[in-house]
Design an enzyme around this catalytic site. Structure first.
Site, short mmCIF file in Angstrom:
data_model
loop_
_atom_site.label_atom_id
_atom_site.label_comp_id
_atom_site.label_asym_id
_atom_site.label_seq_id
_atom_site.Cartn_x
_atom_site.Cartn_y
_atom_site.Cartn_z
N TYR A 140 8.37 97.09 13.08
CA TYR A 140 7.66 96.71 14.31
C TYR A 140 7.12 97.92 15.05
O TYR A 140 6.12 97.83 15.76
CB TYR A 140 8.61 95.96 15.26
CG TYR A 140 8.62 94.46 15.09
CD1 TYR A 140 8.85 93.88 13.86
CD2 TYR A 140 8.41 93.63 16.20
CE1 TYR A 140 8.87 92.50 13.73
CE2 TYR A 140 8.43 92.25 16.06
CZ TYR A 140 8.66 91.69 14.83
OH TYR A 140 8.69 90.33 14.70
N LYS A 191 17.56 94.73 2.19
CA LYS A 191 16.84 94.56 0.93
C LYS A 191 17.03 95.88 0.17
O LYS A 191 16.08 96.57 -0.19
CB LYS A 191 15.36 94.25 1.22
CG LYS A 191 14.54 93.84 0.00
CD LYS A 191 14.86 92.45 -0.53
CE LYS A 191 14.12 92.20 -1.84
NZ LYS A 191 14.51 90.94 -2.48
N ASP A 223 16.57 87.77 0.96
CA ASP A 223 16.11 86.53 0.34
C ASP A 223 17.28 85.57 0.11
O ASP A 223 17.21 84.38 0.41
CB ASP A 223 15.34 86.81 -0.97
CG ASP A 223 16.05 87.77 -1.92
OD1 ASP A 223 17.07 88.38 -1.51
OD2 ASP A 223 15.60 87.92 -3.07
N ASP A 247 13.85 88.75 12.97
CA ASP A 247 12.83 87.85 13.54
C ASP A 247 12.77 86.58 12.71
O ASP A 247 12.79 85.46 13.24
CB ASP A 247 11.47 88.57 13.53
CG ASP A 247 10.37 87.69 14.07
OD1 ASP A 247 10.59 87.04 15.11
OD2 ASP A 247 9.28 87.65 13.46
N ASP A 251 14.71 82.55 13.51
CA ASP A 251 13.98 81.28 13.63
C ASP A 251 14.57 80.25 12.68
O ASP A 251 14.73 79.07 13.03
CB ASP A 251 12.48 81.46 13.28
CG ASP A 251 11.63 81.72 14.52
OD1 ASP A 251 12.17 82.29 15.48
OD2 ASP A 251 10.45 81.35 14.51
#
Ligand code: IPM
Ligand code: MG
Length: 358
Positions: A140, A191, A223, A247, A251
């Site tokens: 970000y 990751k 994942d 982020d 959600d």
């Protein structure tokens, strides 16, 4: 000493839901909570007022306050603006300027709303996860970033994923401390099989873990974590992850509860100062109609009392009042179901205030 609270309603449904949360704060103030509230524009409202999504006066107010209550930012009318002055930059600017690096996003399934989830009740009943998202670093904010034109005339977009050891350490400590107060189980999401940056993330998490021998630390690739969240979410207690993974996963976790309108968040600095906001967005399509659910914002006030104002008994009372209101069958449109009583934004705020006073 009087605690200062900056109230930043923002855009869309922001002003309506924040007004209800302010009612709750006013109610507690009448009982003796020593606070002073000041309002300022941010996001699209900030842009309209000053040409900047984070006006200088708003930033100054946020800096001198002990806590910030934020509604939501964004709306269709600002989507075509240059990315540097879009409403979202107001939010990102506050996070960066105030060094609010630790973002706590609980995903709780309220028993009264068990039917709201799209997942089977046995998969989600009793769900209570805390996602700890790194909020001021990673892709970000990494430099260099931009869109450039290559020699062949083709455009290329680029961003940089970068974390220093100290950034990983501090979010690691936040997450482990929270894990100590909960189920002592922490899942760090990365990751590391592909991205060196998160290979370092994993290494540093292992190092921080040595300070918290009682906490069981697990690592999971992002994942797989996304898959596990919808397959068997109750295996998680506390999760810690990077800005972008957080982020996305937050959600996903929110939707497990079926009621994004119920979930609060806290973004904290190293000293417990924080910004509190619902995790849902500005929902411009329903703005101004008195239908939005103010409970996530009201529950954000509870988090503010707990984490920044050292008033955990009052925080408990707000959370209890919300449960009482749900037990009474009162519902805003987003969480409504058969046999319940549908009410509007301001009626919901009044109901919580009434339950608090009982
Ligand atoms: C969030 C939002 C923000 C983010 C946007 C509005 C900039 O999606 O708080 O999760 O990406 O962090
Ligand atoms: Mg998001």
């Amino acid at each position: 000493m009087t605690k200062k609270i900056a109230v930043l309603p923002g855009d869309g449904i922001g002003p309506e839901i924040v007004a209800e949360a302010v009612k709750v704060l006013e109610c507690l103030r009448a009982e003796g909570l020593d606070i002073e509230m000041s309002e300022a524009p941010v996001g699209g409202a900030g842009y309209e007022a000053s040409g900047k999504p984070l006006p200088d006066d708003t930033l100054a107010l946020a800096k001198e306050s002990d806590a910030i209550l934020l509604g939501a930012v964004g709306g269709y009318q600002w989507e075509s603006l240059d990315i540097s002055v879009r409403p979202e930059k107001g939010l990102l600017g506050l996070r960066a300027e105030l060094e609010l690096f630790s973002n706590l996003r609980p995903a709780i399934l309220y028993k009264q709303l068990a039917d709201a989830s799209t997942l089977k009740p046995e998969v989600v009943s009793g769900l209570d996860i805390m996602i700890v998202r790194e909020l001021t670093g990673g892709i970000y904010f990494g430099q260099p970033r931009g869109i450039r034109t290559l020699d062949n005339g083709e455009k290329q977009g680029f961003n940089t994923l970068v974390y220093s050891e100290s950034e990983i350490e501090r979010i690691g400590h936040s997450a482990f401390k929270i894990a100590m107060k909960r189920g002592k189980k922490l899942c760090s999401v990365d990751k590391a099989n592909v991205l060196e940056c998160t290979e370092l993330w994993r290494e540093v998490m292992e190092r921080v873990a040595k300070d918290y021998p009682e906490v069981e630390l697990l690592h999971m690739y992002v994942d797989n974590a996304a898959m596990q969240l919808v397959r068997a979410p109750k295996q998680f207690d506390v999760m810690v992850t990077t800005n972008m993974f957080g982020d996305i996963l937050s959600d996903c976790a929110a939707m497990l509860t079926g009621s994004i309108g119920m979930l609060p968040s806290a973004s904290l600095d190293a000293n417990g100062k924080g910004m509190y906001e619902p995790i849902h967005g500005s929902a411009p399509d329903i703005a101004g109609k008195n239908v939005a659910n103010p409970l996530a914002t009201i529950l954000s006030v509870a988090m503010m009392l707990r984490y920044s104002l050292n008033e955990s008994a009052m925080a408990d009372r707000i959370e209890k009042a919300v449960e009482v209101v749900l037990d009474k069958g009162l519902r805003t449109a987003d969480i409504d179901s058969d046999g319940m009583q549908k009410i509007g934004t301001s009626e919901m705020g009044d109901a919580v205030v009434a339950a608090l006073a009982d």
